[in-house]
Design an enzyme around this catalytic site. Structure first.
Site, PDB file in Angstrom:
ATOM      1  N   ASN A 114       0.665  -1.383   0.069  1.00 21.06           N
ATOM      2  CA  ASN A 114      -0.295  -0.502   0.133  1.00 21.06           C
ATOM      3  C   ASN A 114       0.957   1.080  -0.030  1.00 21.06           C
ATOM      4  O   ASN A 114       0.722   2.196  -0.666  1.00 21.06           O
ATOM      5  CB  ASN A 114      -1.081  -0.037   1.019  1.00 21.06           C
ATOM      6  CG  ASN A 114      -0.468  -0.556   2.585  1.00 21.06           C
ATOM      7  OD1 ASN A 114       0.545  -0.717   2.631  1.00 21.06           O
ATOM      8  ND2 ASN A 114      -0.901   0.247   3.537  1.00 21.06           N
ATOM      9  N   GLY A 187       2.583  -6.479   6.934  1.00 21.14           N
ATOM     10  CA  GLY A 187       1.370  -7.095   6.262  1.00 21.14           C
ATOM     11  C   GLY A 187       0.035  -7.439   7.357  1.00 21.14           C
ATOM     12  O   GLY A 187      -0.009  -6.868   8.551  1.00 21.14           O
ATOM     13  N   SER A 188       0.285  -8.016   7.082  1.00 17.59           N
ATOM     14  CA  SER A 188      -1.460  -8.550   7.816  1.00 17.59           C
ATOM     15  C   SER A 188      -1.606  -9.734   9.368  1.00 17.59           C
ATOM     16  O   SER A 188      -0.230 -10.092   8.903  1.00 17.59           O
ATOM     17  CB  SER A 188      -2.923  -9.163   6.848  1.00 17.59           C
ATOM     18  OG  SER A 188      -2.247 -10.257   5.626  1.00 17.59           O
ATOM     19  N   GLU A 209       5.086  -5.897  11.741  1.00 14.39           N
ATOM     20  CA  GLU A 209       4.010  -5.032  11.613  1.00 14.39           C
ATOM     21  C   GLU A 209       2.903  -5.048  10.387  1.00 14.39           C
ATOM     22  O   GLU A 209       2.633  -4.820   9.981  1.00 14.39           O
ATOM     23  CB  GLU A 209       4.768  -3.410  10.925  1.00 14.39           C
ATOM     24  CG  GLU A 209       6.417  -2.512  11.070  1.00 14.39           C
ATOM     25  CD  GLU A 209       5.754  -1.886  12.467  1.00 14.39           C
ATOM     26  OE1 GLU A 209       4.651  -1.595  12.825  1.00 14.39           O
ATOM     27  OE2 GLU A 209       6.827  -1.553  13.244  1.00 14.39           O
ATOM     28  N   CYS A 243      -2.347   1.901   6.847  1.00 14.86           N
ATOM     29  CA  CYS A 243      -2.947   0.926   7.861  1.00 14.86           C
ATOM     30  C   CYS A 243      -3.407   1.170   8.525  1.00 14.86           C
ATOM     31  O   CYS A 243      -3.667   0.816   9.877  1.00 14.86           O
ATOM     32  CB  CYS A 243      -0.887   0.040   8.325  1.00 14.86           C
ATOM     33  SG  CYS A 243      -0.135   1.159   8.391  1.00 14.86           S
ATOM     34  N   GLU A 331     -10.747  -5.636   8.721  1.00 12.84           N
ATOM     35  CA  GLU A 331      -9.816  -4.584   8.177  1.00 12.84           C
ATOM     36  C   GLU A 331     -10.522  -4.023   6.931  1.00 12.84           C
ATOM     37  O   GLU A 331     -10.392  -5.026   6.509  1.00 12.84           O
ATOM     38  CB  GLU A 331      -8.254  -4.739   8.121  1.00 12.84           C
ATOM     39  CG  GLU A 331      -7.786  -3.336   8.401  1.00 12.84           C
ATOM     40  CD  GLU A 331      -6.108  -3.473   7.727  1.00 12.84           C
ATOM     41  OE1 GLU A 331      -5.831  -4.380   8.522  1.00 12.84           O
ATOM     42  OE2 GLU A 331      -5.520  -2.942   7.643  1.00 12.84           O
TER      43      GLU A 331
END
Ligand code: NAD
Length: 453
Positions: A114, A187-188, A209, A243, A331
């Site tokens: 992103n 990432g997720s 993160e 995020c 999310e």
């Protein structure tokens, strides 16, 4: 070259001690700064190709961010890398004690799509400043940006020091099977668990993160116009693919209507459109469909337009939303902003507390009691009072999640610390040592030890 072969080269290079030299680190950072500055056009064109991000957004949220990081370390590195002298207790006298910020060694950085440059290059810069080698694996979803990074880094730096590896899940899985001294993943939470499990095989330390649903709580005491303006900016920046974007709003009942009106006013005022250089595409069709499916048509207050051909979703506000709605189950990571309301502020805080710990939380309030309840009751990675996202812009603040939103931190000094081990060394004099710790142990020695301790 196979990934194992590159890692072997990096291991051999680290053993030469070359990356530990402070001048070497500064020269490499300076070199990277020059390359990024010179290649700005190529970097902007690649990200535009990936998801239509404008030059304005790419410069402010990616290039300038990364250059600022390099400048920070160029300025602070000598100080950060210096052994820190600490006091030495009576038992260890005469002697002195120091903490050496010891580079961990060979690191793997895995980035998200992103903010493809910021989220790949910033951790890499921290690792370089801290004296490590890096294999960087950008996200395959922002393929052109990943290729641009690979082309400029692999061309200008030797693979034994920095290497950008391209590929998707298969390549990341292959990379994760190898033994590093540190893995830094963005990432997720789902993939974070895969990374954590792979790292556990080698007891490799990780920074994760991750993401989550970050609330923006708006109280009646707040300046509602300011709240609306800042929330709209932070939510629709990068088309909601941030995020730390406010995922949803919890607003006090009595100011719900005025907040909704103000949100709509600013969406219109900001004239979101790809043609206006202030709106980004959704990264791919899969995500477009996923986010579009979260829009309950009966709850649209504003927006709701999904343009499959252009791969965009208009800034959308949903009202009368409740916790059981689909949009509240994951999310969002897109330009859809659900608004829920509350009548009791403490209840609202506990509703947030009932869910996974978010990466960010935001409060809009002008009441000191509300502010102090927000900071003391909620657990979240980081956040703002009366703003959104801007806490990332202060390198004095650590950036990272907690619980489901991640572990470990970076930015500024914290980024350097993420890639070093604080190695403790006590340096003893060879004279002046009382004999009491050595055998034979006597009652007299024990008496003295008890007295001294
Ligand atoms: P993702 O987890 O799908 O992908 C991240 C990276 O993991 C990519 O490089 C990808 O190649 C790799 N990957 C994907 N599936 C994998 C698998 N099965 N095995 C091994 N590697 C795999 O995340 P994303 O879609 O790129 O980003 C969106 C998520 O990232 C959101 O949850 C968002 O909140 C979070 N995020 C967090 C931060 C932060 O700084 N905390 C920043 C940006 C995004």
């Amino acid at each position: 070259m196979a990934f194992q072969e590159i890692l072997n080269k990096q291991k051999a290079f680290f053993r030469t001690q070359g990356t530990k030299d402070i001048d070497f680190r500064k020269q490499q950072l300076q070199k990277l700064k020059t390359i990024i500055t010179d290649q700005q056009q190529l970097l902007c064109a690649a990200i535009y190709q990936d998801f239509g991000k404008s030059e304005f957004d790419t410069f402010t949220t990616e290039i300038a961010f990364v250059l600022k990081d390099i400048d920070y370390y160029l300025k602070q590195l000598s100080n950060l890398a210096k052994p820190q002298k600490v006091s030495t207790n009576l038992f260890n006298q005469p002697g002195n004690s120091k903490i050496y910020p010891d580079p961990l060694g060979n690191t793997l950085v895995i980035g998200a799509w992103n903010y493809p440059y910021q989220l790949s290059l910033s951790p890499m810069i921290c690792a370089m400043a801290a004296g490590n080698t890096v294999i960087l694996k950008p996200s395959e979803l922002s393929a052109a940006s990943a290729a641009a990074m690979a082309s400029i880094i692999n061309q200008h730096f030797p693979a034994e020091y920095l290497f950008v590896a391209l590929g998707g899940v298969a390549e990341t899985t292959e990379l994760l099977a190898l033994k590093y001294d540190k893995i830094f993943f963005t990432g997720s939470p789902q993939v974070g668990k895969i990374v954590y499990a792979a790292a556990a095989q080698h007891l490799t330390p990780v920074t994760l993160e991750l993401g989550g649903k970050s609330p923006a709580i708006v109280c009646a005491s707040a300046d509602i116009a300011v709240a609306a303006k800042r929330i709209v900016w932070g939510k629709f920046l990068n088309a909601g693919q941030t995020c730390v974007a406010p995922d949803y709003i919890l607003v006090e009942d009595q100011c719900k209507e005025i907040l909704l009106q103000q949100l709509k006013k600013y969406i219109l005022q900001f004239q979101y459109a790809v043609a206006n250089n202030n709106y980004t595409q959704i990264i791919n069709e899969r995500n477009l469909n996923r986010v579009a499916a979260l829009i309950d048509k009966d709850k649209i207050y504003h927006g709701g337009l999904v343009d499959k051909a252009a791969r965009t979703i208009a800034p959308t506000i949903l009202h009368n939303v409740c916790w059981t709605d689909a949009v509240m189950q994951e999310e969002i990571f897109g330009p859809v902003l659900p608004v829920l309301s509350f009548s009791n502020y403490n209840d609202a805080l506990y509703q947030v507390l009932d869910h996974e710990k978010p990466l960010a939380a935001y409060l809009f309030s002008n009441n000191d009691d509300e502010k102090s309840a927000f900071t003391s009751i909620l657990s979240f990675g980081g956040g703002c009072i009366n703003d959104v996202i801007m806490h990332l812009g202060n390198e004095q603040l650590p950036f990272g999640g907690v619980g489901n939103s991640g572990m470990g931190h970076y930015h500024g000094k914290f980024g350097f610390d993420a890639f070093v081990h604080p190695k403790s060394v006590l340096d003893r004099a060879t004279w002046g040592e009382p004999n009491i710790k050595y055998p034979p142990y006597t009652a007299q020695k024990l008496k003295w030890i008890k007295r001294l301790m």
